[in-house]
Design an enzyme around this catalytic site. Structure first.
Site, PDB file in Angstrom:
ATOM      1  N   HIS B 289      25.254   5.342  26.421  1.00 37.55           N
ATOM      2  CA  HIS B 289      26.227   4.245  26.338  1.00 37.55           C
ATOM      3  C   HIS B 289      25.719   3.153  25.408  1.00 37.55           C
ATOM      4  O   HIS B 289      24.547   2.774  25.444  1.00 37.55           O
ATOM      5  CB  HIS B 289      26.584   3.694  27.715  1.00 37.55           C
ATOM      6  CG  HIS B 289      25.478   3.030  28.465  1.00 37.55           C
ATOM      7  ND1 HIS B 289      25.189   1.697  28.323  1.00 37.55           N
ATOM      8  CD2 HIS B 289      24.595   3.508  29.379  1.00 37.55           C
ATOM      9  CE1 HIS B 289      24.180   1.375  29.121  1.00 37.55           C
ATOM     10  NE2 HIS B 289      23.790   2.464  29.772  1.00 37.55           N
ATOM     11  N   ASP B 301      18.045   0.544  27.688  1.00 36.36           N
ATOM     12  CA  ASP B 301      19.275   0.806  28.441  1.00 36.36           C
ATOM     13  C   ASP B 301      20.470   0.260  27.659  1.00 36.36           C
ATOM     14  O   ASP B 301      20.847  -0.883  27.851  1.00 36.36           O
ATOM     15  CB  ASP B 301      19.150   0.165  29.817  1.00 36.36           C
ATOM     16  CG  ASP B 301      20.312   0.501  30.750  1.00 36.36           C
ATOM     17  OD1 ASP B 301      21.135   1.371  30.409  1.00 36.36           O
ATOM     18  OD2 ASP B 301      20.388  -0.131  31.816  1.00 36.36           O
ATOM     19  N   GLU B 335      29.560   1.136  30.248  1.00 42.43           N
ATOM     20  CA  GLU B 335      28.908   1.796  31.384  1.00 42.43           C
ATOM     21  C   GLU B 335      28.447   0.774  32.404  1.00 42.43           C
ATOM     22  O   GLU B 335      28.530   0.994  33.611  1.00 42.43           O
ATOM     23  CB  GLU B 335      27.709   2.627  30.895  1.00 42.43           C
ATOM     24  CG  GLU B 335      27.091   3.533  31.970  1.00 42.43           C
ATOM     25  CD  GLU B 335      26.019   2.846  32.839  1.00 42.43           C
ATOM     26  OE1 GLU B 335      25.734   3.360  33.929  1.00 42.43           O
ATOM     27  OE2 GLU B 335      25.490   1.792  32.428  1.00 42.43           O
ATOM     28  N   GLU B 336      27.952  -0.379  31.921  1.00 41.27           N
ATOM     29  CA  GLU B 336      27.254  -1.300  32.821  1.00 41.27           C
ATOM     30  C   GLU B 336      28.169  -1.999  33.820  1.00 41.27           C
ATOM     31  O   GLU B 336      27.801  -2.194  34.965  1.00 41.27           O
ATOM     32  CB  GLU B 336      26.481  -2.357  32.014  1.00 41.27           C
ATOM     33  CG  GLU B 336      25.328  -1.791  31.186  1.00 41.27           C
ATOM     34  CD  GLU B 336      24.188  -1.231  32.030  1.00 41.27           C
ATOM     35  OE1 GLU B 336      24.313  -1.186  33.268  1.00 41.27           O
ATOM     36  OE2 GLU B 336      23.176  -0.828  31.437  1.00 41.27           O
ATOM     37  N   ASP B 363      20.280   8.426  29.785  1.00 46.79           N
ATOM     38  CA  ASP B 363      20.423   7.037  30.237  1.00 46.79           C
ATOM     39  C   ASP B 363      19.329   6.656  31.224  1.00 46.79           C
ATOM     40  O   ASP B 363      19.545   5.867  32.132  1.00 46.79           O
ATOM     41  CB  ASP B 363      21.819   6.818  30.837  1.00 46.79           C
ATOM     42  CG  ASP B 363      22.112   5.342  31.097  1.00 46.79           C
ATOM     43  OD1 ASP B 363      21.407   4.481  30.544  1.00 46.79           O
ATOM     44  OD2 ASP B 363      23.048   5.060  31.880  1.00 46.79           O
ATOM     45  N   HIS B 434      17.538  -3.950  32.984  1.00 43.05           N
ATOM     46  CA  HIS B 434      18.463  -5.090  33.116  1.00 43.05           C
ATOM     47  C   HIS B 434      17.745  -6.432  33.012  1.00 43.05           C
ATOM     48  O   HIS B 434      18.179  -7.405  33.630  1.00 43.05           O
ATOM     49  CB  HIS B 434      19.246  -5.004  34.436  1.00 43.05           C
ATOM     50  CG  HIS B 434      20.133  -3.790  34.539  1.00 43.05           C
ATOM     51  ND1 HIS B 434      20.947  -3.565  35.615  1.00 43.05           N
ATOM     52  CD2 HIS B 434      20.332  -2.753  33.697  1.00 43.05           C
ATOM     53  CE1 HIS B 434      21.611  -2.426  35.432  1.00 43.05           C
ATOM     54  NE2 HIS B 434      21.245  -1.915  34.267  1.00 43.05           N
TER      55      HIS B 434
END
Lengths: 471, 471
Positions: B289, B301, B335-336, B363, B434
């Site tokens: 993604h 990510d 995606e997130e 991922d 994140h």
């Protein structure tokens, strides 16, 4: 350089001794090196030293006090209400501990205020970057400063760019090697860029790569050169701008900082004593600085050193030990951005500096203790080496070449006071130094307690031994 | 749990085999386990697999493209101009690579905006704390929310507090064990606290201790329960509030967040192909993604997975290899915080899902590759295991139990598409996940190249082998 090479030498020495089949204890027993003689006077200190080390090992009060102090008050920047509240709290605790002559000695300190601050990438594509303004920096105009970035890797490269820096923002992207080698870009980078007409300076953080971790710290402006705003950026952001620049992109950033000096504020050095039983006018001083930068909670730098030296005296007192000379704890103010505390102590105590037998500072973290650095005469060094042998159970018997710290340096300079600085495993120190990550969880209770033991034994013996430590 | 225990099993298995004197290669040669038979059809793929691995090893384009993408555009939160610019840049690059049918397939995505945010300790002493709002959170009123903090260590403790939570701010201080075990406090913590009348929620960051590093991520509100603002705080801040609370202090904080949902924005999945030479309607899909959270630059990510899968196809193409079936790269959007890209792909391609031979997702970071997780039939698993044997030179021959990822999951659910997920050394992943520290320097060029090789070999063989991978 000194910290790591010094430790390396100690380790190599130990290895050589082991390789030769010599018992390590002979290097650490207290015999002045080169004489082969034992130090018979030291024998009477083996029992109290063992008691002190045992008491420290079983006591986690030091870590808990660092936690209480830093959890409750947070950071303690000079001029902040938190620093003054922390000083009052520590003074009250020292009274409860039974220390004597507890007093706050007034010191005026600069009040530097960070305010809001931000760094924005404008070209090649807009977005926020991580940053942390440098201490003592001026702010930008309210609308900020926006300019193309020129990346340099050294002062030599800066000078070579010369007039190409006019109206630009300089980024010093100098990878961390040692503190001594790289801190000069933080300290002098803004002024040197301003000489060439730069409008702001960015400095790669003075520390190893972390987790997008910026390191603040003080800068110095030059007379006759306009002060320009300056900020640290994490290694990640510095390398990003370097790569963008290397690819030929035009890199423009927008810096906004409200930083400003807001006059002075009243602060204090906190002093407390265990008066000497025979020679109370002779003083063995030990301490750390209670102020901190305004990020993190200043646990490593230097609530740790403050509490460890204080706890060393409390431990001696709690064991019913009362040395011949006076043990004086000094928790200095304003080490980080002015050194006003150290200078005020020197001046306010000028008359008794000749009776300062020793000044011991802890300001390199309170991780696993390795020994001490020492500044003083060769004869005094031999005595310190002998006493350090009592710390062999901690593995803290090293005596390195340099003992003057930021806060004890003025005493060494003014009156040749012999100086010791606690030396510890420094592997984590510069990852945390002046960062938001300087918090109490980075300290290990058993290591902190070992520091208390090392400092207490060294201070107790020097305060009690029959002969005064020679100058 | 699955990631670490799975790797542990693989290591233990290797150790057992070595202890028994069995050559490790027999476990990784391509023989379906349990049969002892070789896979003779695989032999013709050894030469192209070796060529692919050699080409990937000697090529750092993947790392450089991750760097170019993340350096230039920064984070790529859904609804941001940066995400759309990154999509256009990647599409243009894919065209230059000679990929075919490059297209942006429109997807509407939520536009969640963080705005300014801060957390301030009010009692026992005022000071700023570190925080990072959770994705999808509502904001506070403009004046913020101020309340006493109740610290809990589990949902059980939350429920036990019951009415004591009314008007309070709940802190979930749950130490990180596995992502699966602790992410539920981030996802459901706000809603469960709101059920009891709490006015805001704080969550200890879902990750191991870092350097005062907060971890964002999505939360979910519940129907019928008022949405309350929620933020992550670093482990250091969570433990500080825990200690203050344990000491009996009244702990009051002030939370201010401008976070809000600002409708929807147009985004896209980016699709590009290497059309199959014999069966172009049969599709081997691979992707990652391109969107990210709005902190760091989303390199791990998931710019890494996006570029690695894209580079795998480019490498195959550059070697002049053209498999029987179509290789299709899909770089999903959103995606997130919504999964709109994955759902739109499923719906927009509903008619051809029956001809999706495989969906491969990367991922979990592009660190040292260990193999793949697989979801599909036992027969297909045997084939995948055989092909994974070709990755023994990389040490990437593991085939684990679960291959459906966030973006491929909808294809598995809707049409039982067999799914592979790239498995890598995950030791650094959750330190960065994140966080602002998710930047390209955390990726090692040789490891990224090895991921390209592993994905390319797996995708190439499945796209080219005579028989279609069984469902």
């Amino acid at each position: 350089v000194s910290r790591s090479s010094h430790r390396g030498r100690g380790t190599r020495l130990a290895c050589r001794l082991l390789a030769l089949g010599l018992p390590l204890a002979s290097a650490a027993s207290g015999a002045p090196p080169g004489t082969g003689d034992p130090a018979p006077w030291l024998d009477e200190y083996r029992p109290p030293a063992a008691r002190i080390l045992e008491a420290a090992r079983g006591d986690s009060t030091a870590w808990e006090r660092i936690a209480h102090l830093t959890d409750t008050f947070g950071h303690r920047l000079s001029g902040s209400p938190a620093l003054e509240a922390a000083l009052r709290w520590a003074a009250a605790e020292m009274q409860k501990d039974g220390l004597r002559n507890v007093r706050l000695e007034k010191v005026m300190v600069p009040r530097w205020v960070r305010g809001r601050e931000s760094l924005r990438l404008v070209e090649p594509f807009p977005g926020e970057m991580a940053m942390l303004g440098l201490g003592n920096s001026v702010g930008t105009p309210p609308e900020g400063v926006q300019a193309e970035v020129v990346v340099v890797r050294s002062f030599e490269e800066l000078e070579a760019r010369g007039d190409g820096l006019r109206g630009r923002i300089v980024l010093y992207n100098v990878p961390f090697t040692t503190y001594g080698d790289t801190v000069r870009y933080r300290g002098a980078g803004a002024a040197r860029a301003a000489r060439h007409g730069a409008v702001a300076a960015l400095v790669r953080s003075v520390g190893p790569p972390g987790l997008r971790t910026p390191h603040t710290g003080a800068l110095r402006y030059e007379e006759g050169v306009p002060p320009i705003p300056a900020a640290a950026i994490p290694t990640e952001d510095a390398d990003r701008l370097q790569r963008l620049s290397d690819r030929g992109a035009r890199v423009v950033v927008h810096l906004q900082m409200e930083a400003r000096l807001q006059g002075e504020a009243e602060s204090a050095n906190l002093v407390a004593e265990l008066p000497g039983r025979e020679k109370p006018h002779e003083i063995v001083l030990l301490g750390g600085h209670l102020d901190s930068w305004d990020v993190g909670t200043g646990a490593v730098d230097d609530a740790g050193g403050s509490v460890v030296t204080w706890e060393a005296v409390r431990t001696i007192h709690a064991l019913g030990l009362r040395p011949r000379r006076t043990l004086r704890v000094v928790l200095w103010t304003n080490e980080e951005n002015g050194l006003r505390g150290a200078l005020a102590y020197r001046d306010q105590h000028a008359g008794e500096l000749k009776d300062h037998v020793l000044a011991l500072e802890s300001d390199s973290g309170v991780f696993k203790p390795l020994g001490f650095g020492f500044t003083g005469s060769a004869a005094a060094r031999d005595t310190v080496r002998a006493i350090a042998g009592l710390l062999a159970p901690l593995g803290a018997q090293e005596v390195g070449p340099s003992g003057a710290g930021a806060d004890t340096g003025p005493l060494v300079q003014a009156a040749q006071v012999p100086a010791l600085s606690l030396t510890v495993d420094g592997s984590r120190y510069f990852l945390l130094h002046h960062t938001p990550a300087d918090t109490v969880d980075k300290l290990v209770p058993a290591e902190v307690s070992a520091c208390v033991g090392a400092v207490a034994v060294m201070a107790y013996v020097i305060a009690d031994m029959p002969d005064r430590l020679p100058r």
